[in-house]
Design a protein around this motif. Sequence first.
Motif, mmCIF file in Angstrom:
data_model
loop_
_atom_site.group_PDB
_atom_site.id
_atom_site.type_symbol
_atom_site.label_atom_id
_atom_site.label_comp_id
_atom_site.label_asym_id
_atom_site.label_seq_id
_atom_site.Cartn_x
_atom_site.Cartn_y
_atom_site.Cartn_z
ATOM 1 N N ASP A 226 0.827 -1.209 0.000
ATOM 2 C CA ASP A 226 0.000 0.000 0.000
ATOM 3 C C ASP A 226 0.859 1.255 0.000
ATOM 4 O O ASP A 226 0.549 2.235 -0.689
ATOM 5 C CB ASP A 226 -0.929 0.002 1.215
ATOM 6 N N SER A 227 1.939 1.250 0.768
ATOM 7 C CA SER A 227 2.836 2.412 0.804
ATOM 8 C C SER A 227 3.501 2.631 -0.542
ATOM 9 O O SER A 227 3.667 3.771 -0.992
ATOM 10 C CB SER A 227 3.898 2.223 1.895
ATOM 11 N N LEU A 228 3.893 1.531 -1.188
ATOM 12 C CA LEU A 228 4.531 1.632 -2.503
ATOM 13 C C LEU A 228 3.543 2.154 -3.543
ATOM 14 O O LEU A 228 3.899 3.016 -4.361
ATOM 15 C CB LEU A 228 5.063 0.262 -2.923
ATOM 16 N N LEU A 230 1.029 4.068 -3.123
ATOM 17 C CA LEU A 230 0.732 5.475 -2.873
ATOM 18 C C LEU A 230 1.825 6.397 -3.405
ATOM 19 O O LEU A 230 1.564 7.562 -3.730
ATOM 20 C CB LEU A 230 0.538 5.704 -1.366
ATOM 21 N N LYS A 231 3.047 5.889 -3.528
ATOM 22 C CA LYS A 231 4.174 6.704 -3.989
ATOM 23 C C LYS A 231 4.352 6.688 -5.500
ATOM 24 O O LYS A 231 5.173 7.445 -6.027
ATOM 25 C CB LYS A 231 5.463 6.213 -3.319
ATOM 26 N N LEU A 232 3.612 5.812 -6.198
ATOM 27 C CA LEU A 232 3.744 5.743 -7.652
ATOM 28 C C LEU A 232 3.245 7.031 -8.287
ATOM 29 O O LEU A 232 2.203 7.552 -7.896
ATOM 30 C CB LEU A 232 2.946 4.559 -8.206
ATOM 31 N N PRO A 233 3.984 7.565 -9.274
ATOM 32 C CA PRO A 233 3.508 8.780 -9.936
ATOM 33 C C PRO A 233 2.177 8.532 -10.654
ATOM 34 O O PRO A 233 2.016 7.535 -11.336
ATOM 35 C CB PRO A 233 4.627 9.094 -10.944
ATOM 36 N N GLY A 236 -0.479 6.571 -7.867
ATOM 37 C CA GLY A 236 -0.648 6.741 -6.434
ATOM 38 C C GLY A 236 -1.790 7.687 -6.109
ATOM 39 O O GLY A 236 -2.609 7.418 -5.223
ATOM 40 N N ASN A 237 -1.864 8.792 -6.831
ATOM 41 C CA ASN A 237 -2.947 9.756 -6.613
ATOM 42 C C ASN A 237 -4.297 9.163 -6.997
ATOM 43 O O ASN A 237 -5.313 9.397 -6.331
ATOM 44 C CB ASN A 237 -2.675 11.018 -7.425
ATOM 45 N N LYS A 240 -5.293 6.695 -4.247
ATOM 46 C CA LYS A 240 -5.698 7.455 -3.061
ATOM 47 C C LYS A 240 -7.105 8.017 -3.237
ATOM 48 O O LYS A 240 -7.925 7.982 -2.308
ATOM 49 C CB LYS A 240 -4.705 8.597 -2.806
ATOM 50 N N PRO A 276 -2.259 3.186 4.550
ATOM 51 C CA PRO A 276 -2.027 4.629 4.739
ATOM 52 C C PRO A 276 -3.256 5.357 5.281
ATOM 53 O O PRO A 276 -3.137 6.240 6.130
ATOM 54 C CB PRO A 276 -1.664 5.110 3.321
#
Length: 379
Positions: A226-228, A230-233, A236-237, A240, A276
């Motif tokens: 989940d953390s990974l 969320l950080k993807l360009p 991730g957005n 979210k 997250p």
Amino acid sequence: MSFKLSNIQQQKGIATKEKSEWSSILQKEIVLFGNGFSNKLKEDFYTELGVLLNAGVSLKEGLELLLNSQNKKATKDILEIVVADLIEGQSMSEAIRTHKAFTEYEYYSIKIGEETGTLAAVVKQLGAFFARKNQQRRDVVSALTYPIIVFSTAFLVVLFMLHFVVPMFQDIFKQNKVELPGITNFIISVSEFMKSYGLVIIFGMISLFASRFLFNKQEWYRRFKDSLLLKLPFFGNFIKTVYLSQFTQAIALLSASKVPVINSIQLVKKMIAFYPLQDALTSVEASILKGATLSESLASHPIFSDKMIALVKVAEQTNQTEFIFDRLNVQYHEQVQRQSKMMSTIMEPLIIVFVGVMVGIILIAMYLPMFKLGTVLGG
């Protein structure tokens, strides 16, 4: 009207402590293969039950009608047990409480409906929740399926060229002792690497994909995943936004049932399996218990947008929590739909361009030495 969640929690306390970690994992809201009562079945089940209850059909008769209409054996078995429990005198919330197919969110929601006399409205809201959730899942799958297929095909094409086409040119260049430019040497090095470790790389990718099924029940893996994500360009957005849409819809539904804010946060935290967001809600819950407002608590976490925080502050001042969260849910849902279409629209040409560039580089690297080869043969 309001209800006391603490009373319900006390009734469940002993049973909850005895549940194993395996059982709690099975009760998570978001599942991959379903457990006999998938989200699509739940959408139909709650929507149809709401229609029957509003039409004046009793709960027992309504469940029996739905039971007789089911074709899937696993679903029929679950409903048969629920109906049998109702005949024995249990309430619907008590009947579904012990089944792993139902989540705590569903249990508490139905319990609220029973205590407040709004069961028909609650099951209708549950149907709407699962309908929106299923639609979002379809949006995600639709947005990612085609790009993944195109990218996989492109990867196989490039792999084929590196493994078979490049070595053919390499043999020709060696036989004629042609001096190779830097880009050609680089492509040849990549080709040799792929020939030596290609199977290892493919096996590693398959293992990485399989690890999702092997470790998906492990908290550390899901937290890392989940953390990974969320950080993807861009992705991730998008992800979210999907979960914030589910969050706002759940709060709106609970607010409509007059559930206190702190209890709503506790329920939503249990029903949305996205770490997250869960971690943020845990902090929000602690902050509210210390005396902070909901908007102040949300403001300390970047996962919540400034727009949401501003609207929640307005909701607190005007006592319009249900309306504000419902509007937020509509906006997030529309945003999910727009972003899913945008991903499908943008990623397709980007992947095609990427494939074209990769193939072009390989061809240029192979044909550049051909000019020198023509000079050697001509001489």
